[in-house]
Design a protein around this motif. Structure first.
Motif: not given
Length: 344
Positions: A93-98, A147-152
């Motif tokens: 799952i990519d960040p945008i989908t997230c 939960i970390f780190p998170l995508a920019k």
């Protein structure tokens, strides 16, 4: 309607901006560095998350109900999305989908609340309270540690800054408020939405699907709470199980201060933005003045009480003004009839 009455009702409906202006001028005098550019930007930035919750609560209040679950959705929606991306389906799952999953989770929780309230007839207070407790418990279980780190990309809305060192969260929030203000003021959906809160029975008789309006109110509330979760996660750069804890009652206060009513059918998104900003200004002022944290907490409780009092007083003043105008109309009508009889 006479011009004077129109002005009085307008000021009554926009009382929050009068309060904000007075509070701002007071703090310019008594609070050091309050009116500086950096501090004003700071107020807007730190009001962003609460603004989303105030709008979520305010829209549900317009429909005549309450949603206590929004503070738990704030943590639950991004928590589930990030667990999917990092633990349950890692790498798929990519960040945008997230981001879209976060909003979808908020919408689904809202849909769940709305269906049980509108279709099954569960008391909205008890329904949203049960979801508040249940979702918080699930978050505590699933996210015992942050939960970390998170995508920019995921933290962009909460962390990024634009020209003038203005956080991206500020224009995002303003655009959302403007969109909902336009929807409520200038669309058929908005008119049906407000009418349902004003008089559900009359709206149903006139052909409005009131159950659908209630469901939509909770779905939108869930989405806005999820947006607040995105902003919170972005600001702190992580997902924690305590995000949003204790914010629901302040969202209730902010919505009422902004013009929403316990009776439903009243309030505007821009007014609710004012309510959220006032909460942010008060918190900022107390911090700059070095007030004890315990007293800040007590002040928040006093604000909730004040909001309830303002709601009741505002409603009584409105009813009084409208009653006076009605009496004047009746007297004018009787005088006209008397004059016609005299002439006859």
């Amino acid at each position: 309607m006479p011009k004077k009455l129109q002005v009085q009702l307008f000021l009554l409906d926009n009382l929050i901006w009068v309060i904000i202006a007075g509070f701002f001028l007071l703090n310019v005098v008594i609070t050091p560095k309050f009116a500086t550019y950096d501090n004003l930007v700071n107020i807007f930035y730190h009001s962003a998350i609460m603004s989303m919750l105030v709008l979520a609560q305010g829209l549900v209040m317009i429909i005549g109900l309450l949603d206590l679950s929004i503070e738990s959705i704030l943590a639950f929606a991004p928590g589930i999305a990030l667990l999917l991306a990092t633990k349950w389906l890692p790498g798929s799952i990519d960040p945008i989908t997230c981001i879209f999953i976060t909003l979808a989770v908020g919408a689904l929780v809202g849909l769940f609340n709305g269906v049980f309230i509108a279709k099954i007839g569960v008391n909205p207070f008890l329904q949203s309270l049960s979801m508040l407790i249940m979702l918080r418990g699930v978050v505590l279980f699933l996210v015992p540690f942050s939960i970390f780190p998170l995508a920019k990309v995921y933290t962009y809305a909460g962390q990024a800054r634009m020209v003038g060192n203005i956080p991206v969260a500020i224009p995002i929030v303003l655009i959302i408020f403007i969109i909902f203000h336009f929807i409520l003021q200038h669309t058929t959906f908005g008119r049906y939405f407000v009418a349902t809160g004003g008089n559900a029975r009359a709206s149903f008789v006139s052909g409005i699907n009131t159950s659908k309006m209630v469901i939509w109110a909770f779905v939108i509330s869930g989405i806005l709470a999820a947006v607040a979760g995105l902003l919170a996660a972005g600001r702190q750069g992580s997902i924690s199980n305590s995000m949003g804890d204790g914010m629901v009652m302040l969202s209730f206060a902010g919505a009422i201060l902004g013009g929403a009513s316990l009776d439903g059918g009243k309030g505007t998104p821009l007014g609710m933005l004012g309510g959220a900003l006032l909460l942010g200004m008060i918190s900022n002022s107390l911090n700059l003045l070095g007030v004890n944290v315990s007293l800040v907490y007590a002040t928040q409780g006093a604000l909730i009480f004040l909001a309830i009092i303002i709601d009741r007083v505002r409603e009584k003043v409105r009813n009084h003004l409208l009653h006076q105008e009605q009496v004047k109309k009746m007297l004018r009508h009787e005088q006209q009839e008397t004059n016609q009889l005299a002439i006859g």
